[in-house]
Write an enzyme that holds these catalytic residues in place. Structure first.
Site, PDB file in Angstrom:
ATOM      1  N   ARG B  33      29.653  36.271  37.291  1.00 25.55           N
ATOM      2  CA  ARG B  33      30.376  34.988  37.264  1.00 25.55           C
ATOM      3  C   ARG B  33      31.704  35.071  38.038  1.00 25.55           C
ATOM      4  O   ARG B  33      31.832  34.551  39.146  1.00 25.55           O
ATOM      5  CB  ARG B  33      30.609  34.547  35.813  1.00 25.55           C
ATOM      6  CG  ARG B  33      30.933  33.058  35.663  1.00 25.55           C
ATOM      7  CD  ARG B  33      32.385  32.675  35.868  1.00 25.55           C
ATOM      8  NE  ARG B  33      33.290  33.412  34.971  1.00 25.55           N
ATOM      9  CZ  ARG B  33      34.612  33.423  35.136  1.00 25.55           C
ATOM     10  NH1 ARG B  33      35.174  32.769  36.148  1.00 25.55           N
ATOM     11  NH2 ARG B  33      35.372  34.135  34.316  1.00 25.55           N
ATOM     12  N   ASP B  34      32.679  35.767  37.499  1.00 23.03           N
ATOM     13  CA  ASP B  34      34.002  35.812  38.139  1.00 23.03           C
ATOM     14  C   ASP B  34      33.927  36.538  39.480  1.00 23.03           C
ATOM     15  O   ASP B  34      34.652  36.211  40.421  1.00 23.03           O
ATOM     16  CB  ASP B  34      34.994  36.520  37.208  1.00 23.03           C
ATOM     17  CG  ASP B  34      36.440  36.309  37.626  1.00 23.03           C
ATOM     18  OD1 ASP B  34      36.726  35.338  38.341  1.00 23.03           O
ATOM     19  OD2 ASP B  34      37.285  37.116  37.220  1.00 23.03           O
ATOM     20  N   HIS B 225      42.036  41.119  30.935  1.00 21.67           N
ATOM     21  CA  HIS B 225      41.295  40.789  32.165  1.00 21.67           C
ATOM     22  C   HIS B 225      42.235  41.060  33.344  1.00 21.67           C
ATOM     23  O   HIS B 225      43.062  40.215  33.698  1.00 21.67           O
ATOM     24  CB  HIS B 225      40.887  39.318  32.091  1.00 21.67           C
ATOM     25  CG  HIS B 225      40.080  38.817  33.253  1.00 21.67           C
ATOM     26  ND1 HIS B 225      38.724  38.571  33.170  1.00 21.67           N
ATOM     27  CD2 HIS B 225      40.434  38.513  34.529  1.00 21.67           C
ATOM     28  CE1 HIS B 225      38.291  38.125  34.341  1.00 21.67           C
ATOM     29  NE2 HIS B 225      39.302  38.078  35.186  1.00 21.67           N
ATOM     30  N   HIS B 227      43.258  42.109  37.301  1.00 19.51           N
ATOM     31  CA  HIS B 227      42.868  42.113  38.714  1.00 19.51           C
ATOM     32  C   HIS B 227      43.641  43.224  39.417  1.00 19.51           C
ATOM     33  O   HIS B 227      44.768  43.548  39.037  1.00 19.51           O
ATOM     34  CB  HIS B 227      43.152  40.756  39.359  1.00 19.51           C
ATOM     35  CG  HIS B 227      42.106  39.734  39.030  1.00 19.51           C
ATOM     36  ND1 HIS B 227      41.568  38.884  39.960  1.00 19.51           N
ATOM     37  CD2 HIS B 227      41.482  39.451  37.863  1.00 19.51           C
ATOM     38  CE1 HIS B 227      40.669  38.107  39.384  1.00 19.51           C
ATOM     39  NE2 HIS B 227      40.596  38.421  38.118  1.00 19.51           N
ATOM     40  N   CYS B 258      37.426  40.221  48.487  1.00 17.82           N
ATOM     41  CA  CYS B 258      37.111  41.188  49.542  1.00 17.82           C
ATOM     42  C   CYS B 258      38.323  42.081  49.790  1.00 17.82           C
ATOM     43  O   CYS B 258      39.414  41.593  50.061  1.00 17.82           O
ATOM     44  CB  CYS B 258      36.738  40.467  50.822  1.00 17.82           C
ATOM     45  SG  CYS B 258      36.414  41.614  52.160  1.00 17.82           S
ATOM     46  N   ASN B 267      38.585  41.856  40.831  1.00 17.55           N
ATOM     47  CA  ASN B 267      38.658  42.288  39.445  1.00 17.55           C
ATOM     48  C   ASN B 267      38.703  43.812  39.374  1.00 17.55           C
ATOM     49  O   ASN B 267      38.256  44.510  40.279  1.00 17.55           O
ATOM     50  CB  ASN B 267      37.396  41.834  38.703  1.00 17.55           C
ATOM     51  CG  ASN B 267      37.359  40.336  38.471  1.00 17.55           C
ATOM     52  OD1 ASN B 267      37.999  39.845  37.577  1.00 17.55           O
ATOM     53  ND2 ASN B 267      36.614  39.621  39.318  1.00 17.55           N
TER      54      ASN B 267
END
Lengths: 323, 323
Positions: B33-34, B225, B227, B258, B267
């Site tokens: 999903r993410d 969560h 990044h 990317c 992530n």
């Protein structure tokens, strides 16, 4: 206290200190030596001189400039004797790696003030890298260190393979302490504990530092040298900060292992370290923007992008754009 | 207890637990999903189905499968209704993101058991992402969550921009706690605290979790969560582990941004997280080799290498070669 913003200022992390960490650290820059030595491209000596000068100018307090190892083994640094005079008066204060007495002779001729020797924590890597036994490497270092100290030089000792070895696997912390203690006994002022193949994790870092503490060797004599092969370098750094270590080796732009090769073994990137230290409110004296610009320029010289996350995020985008 | 070795076994970090950490954690996989939502390439639905199946088969306990958002906003996931039936009986247990009641309707039609809603900790991002005020987003979520709970669904709530916002800069921890508390009050079972632009550092993580604790919201209701935009995701994870958080969002192969673009915003890679957990001796139930193989395959589908350090190090090299 600042953060990523849209007002034209450079994005920065919000500063939120954590309890129990050092208030300042020394970043020991290894890009010109450990970084370039492991790059495929051989960089012209003029570019190296500019690289060292820009890093010093960016506020890095220590920049290891080159290595006086035989050109047969490290052709990337074959121009060491040519490089040092190009650095001007500050060049003699830059540490240089010397593998043995012949390397020391070359460093003495140039009036260098600081050297580093490179030992192994494991029998197999001592054999592979130095063609000596663990004891044999210490015998080899003894006259080198003694003569360097007589000449008034400072001597740093790298200990490689402190967390794992490609041939021996796990390396017991006691073994690392034993080798480290012998290097300090020879007269080294500081040990740089290297995770040469990048297999350290945070609990292992704590355990190794505790073992040194139990042997009476405090964090004031230790530096950490992490590689980011498995992405663990900064988590390991945070763990070492919690244990009180205040010197960290890092390489501008993460030089030292191509990230696009199958086994990326680059050093912790100076920029990624500086970013975390800024967030933690730990003083380091380094101008992040100047290092990023230097790494972007060096990436151009090497013909490939930097593996540093901070360089990738900040290096190409306008400084006021959202990350 | 194993480590990188030359005897033919897969290289692994030596397991050395650190004091005071959880003994097991839940990895909440967000790659399908993410991750895919933020990749330029639109992946065929058959590939997505295989991706989810392989991740479940690798032992990931929760795999967020897709999003029922309008295809106009996220064309990458326009095939959500087609994908779910392809996942077989296990598919309905996979959480799906729903932005509003229309998304919920689609999830209910397919018999989904778990949904996630996506809120913002900041006014500006609520406006940009949902075209609502901070209060307005909560009003929008209220009937969605109420109907989901009536239908027996579990509801997770993402809180984005918890550490910084591209427009507002630093985000006060109290503001995040206020938004998070209101989402829990609506009936969400868990908050996923997102560092959407990657500006968190370890002290900030500790401070945010302490603020939640002070408000009576314990780590059992929180997930992190992170990044990896600035390379801080794993150091932040280690910090959150020290605070007691036991659920971590991660994306197989670091999908979601990317690494070769100017602003990499991927992530935290599942593999890099698993490596650290293995080193710390924290149970997670995931087969690292199977996830690496899945990410190598997905990198082929996307036509670019994975940004995960572990995937780069292990993915191409023979498993018995030195790292």
């Amino acid at each position: 206290m600042s953060s990523t913003s849209h007002d034209g200022s450079r994005p920065l992390p919000m500063t939120v200190p954590a309890q129990g960490l050092p208030t300042s650290v020394t970043i020991y820059e290894v890009g010109p030596r450990d970084g370039l030595q492991n790059e495929k491209t051989i960089v012209p000596v003029e570019v190296k001189a500019e690289f060292v000068a820009r890093l010093l100018s960016a506020g890095l307090p220590v920049v290891e400039a080159t290595s006086f190892v035989h050109p047969k083994w490290v052709p990337q640094l074959a121009d060491a004797a040519e490089l040092i005079p190009m650095l001007g008066s500050g060049g003699r204060a830059c540490p240089v790696l010397v593998p043995n007495e012949r390397g020391l002779d070359r460093a003495l001729e140039l009036g260098m003030e600081r050297i580093a020797i490179f030992g192994s924590a494991t029998e197999t890597f001592a054999q592979k890298n130095l063609n000596r036994s663990l004891d044999g490497q210490l015998e080899m270092f003894e006259p080198t260190v003694a003569r360097a100290l007589e000449a008034g030089m400072d001597v740093r000792a790298y200990v490689s393979m402190c967390f794992g070895d490609p041939w021996e696997g796990a390396v017991p912390v006691e073994q690392v302490v034993t080798v480290g203690k012998r290097l300090l006994d020879l007269g080294a002022s500081q040990l740089s504990l290297g995770d040469t193949i990048g297999v350290a994790t945070p609990g292992h870092v704590t355990a190794l530092l505790e073992a040194f503490g139990d042997a009476g060797i405090g964090c004031d004599r230790l530096a950490m040298h992490f590689h980011d092969t498995y992405g663990q370098a900064l988590a390991n750094t945070y763990s070492a900060l919690r244990s009180g270590v205040t010197t960290y080796d890092a390489s501008a732009g993460g030089l030292g292992g191509c990230p696009y090769a199958k086994s990326a073994t680059g050093n912790l990137a100076t920029e990624d370290l500086v970013w975390m230290l800024d967030g933690l409110g730990i003083d380091h004296g380094v101008d992040l923007g100047a290092v990023v610009e230097t790494s972007v320029w060096m990436a151009g010289e090497l013909g490939r992008p930097s593996p540093s996350a901070v360089v990738r995020a900040l290096g190409g985008a306008p400084l006021d754009s959202p990350a």
